[in-house]
Motif scaffolding. Structure first.
Motif: not given
Length: 183
Positions: A92-114
């Motif tokens: 579960r930690r390995v899988h959760f780490h993927t979300s941490v990496v995503s949240a800290q990535s340039r793509f994940g830092r700030a988002t707008a959705a239309t």
């Protein structure tokens, strides 16, 4: 009657991304793929800890400790349970780490959705991604997010980004309707 549209601005948290990924995973693993997923979790939660239990106690015996036949009654089961829980926690930690990496990535830092009747646009400071509802596999809702599944990609739309819980409910049902209309 006006056409419903939503404009959201948010920074997804690792927990929100993990929830969206889990939600998409549950819809992506259908049929024979579900069987593979079950075997995967059985291996992690059963086979690996069972092997580690015997490996551990053989090592203890080789190091001069008690042999397997000399262990107290609960020695093997307790060791197995501890290693099974550790194995599942690590997975579960390995899988959760993927979300941490995503949240800290340039793509994940700030988002707008239309969100419009024609498409979903996900935009960051440096990129924009658009999909029509016909390409959306599923729209699911959890305690913290609405997850939009495109192929095996999970887009997390945090409920906190909507004006209210009622607004989030309306968006969720409307997106599901738009996807259903494309089938």
């Amino acid at each position: 009657m006006s056409t419903p549209e939503w404009q959201l601005h948010f920074r997804p948290t690792p927990a929100e991304l993990a929830e969206a990924m889990a939600s998409v995973g549950s819809t992506a693993f259908r049929g024979s793929a579900r069987a593979v997923l079950i075997v995967y979790w059985l291996f992690l939660g059963l086979c690996a800890p069972l092997g580690l239990t015997f490996f551990f106690w053989v090592g203890v015996e080789l190091a001069g400790g008690p042999g397997i036949s000399d262990l107290p009654t609960g020695g093997l089961p307790v060791t197995f349970v501890v290693l099974a829980l550790a194995s599942l926690w690590i997975a579960r930690r390995v899988h959760f780490h993927t979300s941490v990496v995503s949240a800290q990535s340039r793509f994940g830092r700030a988002t707008a959705a239309t969100i419009t009747p024609d498409h979903l646009i996900i935009a960051t400071q440096h990129s924009s991604w658009q999909t029509d509802w016909a390409d959306v596999e599923a729209v699911t809702r959890g305690p913290k997010v609405i997850a939009v599944q495109v192929s095996a990609i999970a887009f997390a739309l945090p409920l906190r980004a909507f004006e209210s819980p009622v607004d989030a409910d309306a968006a969720y049902q409307t997106m599901r309707d738009w996807v259903a209309q494309t089938r």
